[in-house]
Each structure stands twice: as structure tokens, then as C-alpha cells.
Design an enzyme around this catalytic site. Structure first.
Site, PDB file in Angstrom:
ATOM      1  N   GLU A  98       0.857  -1.195   0.000  1.00  0.00           N
ATOM      2  CA  GLU A  98       0.000   0.000   0.000  1.00  0.00           C
ATOM      3  C   GLU A  98       0.890   1.241   0.000  1.00  0.00           C
ATOM      4  O   GLU A  98       1.998   1.211   0.530  1.00  0.00           O
ATOM      5  CB  GLU A  98      -0.887  -0.081   1.255  1.00  0.00           C
ATOM      6  CG  GLU A  98      -1.799   1.069   1.515  1.00  0.00           C
ATOM      7  CD  GLU A  98      -2.851   1.301   0.437  1.00  0.00           C
ATOM      8  OE1 GLU A  98      -2.457   1.689  -0.674  1.00  0.00           O
ATOM      9  OE2 GLU A  98      -4.047   1.131   0.719  1.00  0.00           O
ATOM     10  N   ASP A  99       0.395   2.322  -0.573  1.00  0.00           N
ATOM     11  CA  ASP A  99       1.204   3.547  -0.563  1.00  0.00           C
ATOM     12  C   ASP A  99       1.122   4.273   0.777  1.00  0.00           C
ATOM     13  O   ASP A  99       2.142   4.669   1.328  1.00  0.00           O
ATOM     14  CB  ASP A  99       0.856   4.473  -1.737  1.00  0.00           C
ATOM     15  CG  ASP A  99      -0.620   4.863  -1.764  1.00  0.00           C
ATOM     16  OD1 ASP A  99      -1.418   4.258  -1.029  1.00  0.00           O
ATOM     17  OD2 ASP A  99      -0.969   5.775  -2.533  1.00  0.00           O
TER      18      ASP A  99
HETATM   19  C1  PRP Z   1      -5.472   6.207  -0.406  1.00  0.00           C
HETATM   20  C2  PRP Z   1      -4.321   5.256  -0.143  1.00  0.00           C
HETATM   21  C3  PRP Z   1      -4.936   4.164   0.663  1.00  0.00           C
HETATM   22  C4  PRP Z   1      -6.011   4.888   1.438  1.00  0.00           C
HETATM   23  C5  PRP Z   1      -5.510   5.129   2.818  1.00  0.00           C
HETATM   24  O1  PRP Z   1      -6.148   5.740  -1.513  1.00  0.00           O
HETATM   25  O2  PRP Z   1      -3.798   4.771  -1.338  1.00  0.00           O
HETATM   26  O3  PRP Z   1      -5.502   3.157  -0.145  1.00  0.00           O
HETATM   27  O4  PRP Z   1      -6.260   6.121   0.767  1.00  0.00           O
HETATM   28  O5  PRP Z   1      -6.458   5.775   3.577  1.00  0.00           O
HETATM   29  P1  PRP Z   1      -7.093   5.227   4.923  1.00  0.00           P
HETATM   30  O6  PRP Z   1      -6.004   4.610   5.747  1.00  0.00           O
HETATM   31  O7  PRP Z   1      -7.625   6.502   5.533  1.00  0.00           O
HETATM   32  O8  PRP Z   1      -8.173   4.280   4.577  1.00  0.00           O
HETATM   33  P2  PRP Z   1      -7.046   6.636  -2.467  1.00  0.00           P
HETATM   34  O9  PRP Z   1      -8.474   6.411  -2.105  1.00  0.00           O
HETATM   35  O10 PRP Z   1      -6.545   8.047  -2.462  1.00  0.00           O
HETATM   36  O11 PRP Z   1      -6.818   5.962  -3.890  1.00  0.00           O
HETATM   37  P3  PRP Z   1      -5.552   5.900  -4.861  1.00  0.00           P
HETATM   38  O12 PRP Z   1      -4.608   4.862  -4.300  1.00  0.00           O
HETATM   39  O13 PRP Z   1      -6.141   5.479  -6.158  1.00  0.00           O
HETATM   40  O14 PRP Z   1      -4.908   7.259  -4.924  1.00  0.00           O
END
Ligand code: PRP
Length: 176
Positions: A98-99
């Protein structure tokens, strides 16, 4: 975003160094095992591409995509799997890549969802951990960088779909 000021938080050199270290940590943890690396689209695609090339063990890869419904930059807690893996993970050693871990809601959902498919083991490697922002307790097993608050772009991370291409991770400054 183009008009917003941004400053480099993690340079491409710092990222490269840390990803190589993570590759070593992950390789040591999975020596001789049956590793399936699952990337969470879209943000993790660049990190995952670099991480698997830093491994000295073989792996298979797959991807999931999740949608979280909420306002602006906050997840609401209502999460849905919009693209599932195509791999049978039963009995396999699975590493989610995960990023960012922010509130922890996305990964809590995903871990529970994948755990129900009986993997042999299930761990999480996060490029950035924003520990202070958790709404639910969540600990990643491998973490690249830990940061406090602040909105970051680059190295796959976006602000409203912009900035993913930037080679460094930059913090966005609210004032112009
Ligand atoms: C971001 C990130 C995680 C999530 C983390 O995704 O990549 O998946 O939010 O947030 P949380 O811990 O508050 O649940 P995003 O919805 O921005 O999608 P993306 O990866 O397509 O940019």
C-alpha cells in the site's frame, strides 16, 4: 495543484535507499516461501514496482482496487472492493503493498476481506505510515517512512489524480 507550492519531503535518492532496505527486510522474512504480492491501486503501483525488484526471492503479483466513499481527502469508512485479485491465495504467503496508511480503514477492510480466503500468512507493507491519523488501530508489518500530518504527492501518490508522476515525494503547502 500546479499552482500550489510544494516541497520535497523524501527525495528520489532517499526513496531508493529505503526501498532497497525494505526489499531486504521483506526477503529475509519470506525466505523460501510462496509469496504473493498484492498491490492496492492506484497509489501503490510505483512503490510496488520498485519493491519487487528489490526482493531477492521470487514472487507472484496481483492487484486490488478499493473505493472509499467520503468527502474530500477523508475516507468515510464505507469501503468497497471494485477490482478483486485473480489469484487463489489459500495457503499462500500474502503481502499487501500500500502507498499510505492514514485512518487505517482501507487496510482494515482489505485485511479482513483477504483473511477470509485462508492465506497461510498475511502481512502489510506500507510506503508511508501516517500513524497519528488513525481512526481504527492498525499496524503495518513493514513501513518505508513514518510521517505526521500533511498532504503528500509523487511516487504514485496523488492530489485529485495529479502529481503521481513526480519522482520525489512532496508535501503540498496550502497557501499559494
Ligand atoms: C489512499 C491510499 C490508501 C487509502 C488510505 O487511496 O492509497 O488506499 O487512501 O487511507 P485510509 O487509511 O484513511 O483508509 P485513495 O483512495 O486516495 O486511492 P488511490 O490509491 O487510487 O490514490
Amino acid at each position: 495543484m500546479e499552482t500550489m507550492r510544494k516541497s520535497v519531503l523524501y527525495s528520489r535518492e532517499a526513496i531508493r535507499g529505503r526501498v532497497l532496505e525494505l526489499g531486504e527486510e521483506v526477503s529475509s522474512a519470506y525466505e523460501g516461501q510462496n509469496l504473493v504480492v498484492i498491490g492496492v491501486l492506484k497509489g501503490a503501483f510505483i512503490f510496488m514496482a520498485d519493491l519487487i525488484r528489490a526482493l531477492r526471492i521470487p514472487c507472484r503479483i496481483d492487484f486490488v482496487r478499493l473505493a472509499s466513499y467520503g468527502s474530500g481527502t477523508e475516507t468515510s469508512g464505507r469501503i468497497e472492493l471494485t477490482k478483486d485479485i485473480e489469484t487463489d491465495i489459500a495457503g499462500k504467503d500474502v503481502l499487501i503493498v500500500e502507498d499510505i496508511v492514514d485512518t487505517g480503514l482501507t487496510l482494515t477492510y482489505l485485511v479482513e476481506n483477504l483473511q477470509a480466503r485462508s492465506p497461510r500468512s498475511l502481512k502489510v507493507c506500507a510506503f508511508i505510515d501516517k500513524k497519528l491519523r488513525r481512526k481504527v488501530p492498525f499496524e503495518a508489518d513493514f513501513v518505508g517512512f513514518t510521517m505526521d500530518d500533511g498532504f503528500v504527492v509523487g511516487y504514485g501518490l496523488d492530489f485529485d489524480e495529479q502529481g503521481r508522476f513526480l519522482p520525489d515525494v512532496c508535501v503540498l503547502n496550502a497557501e499559494k
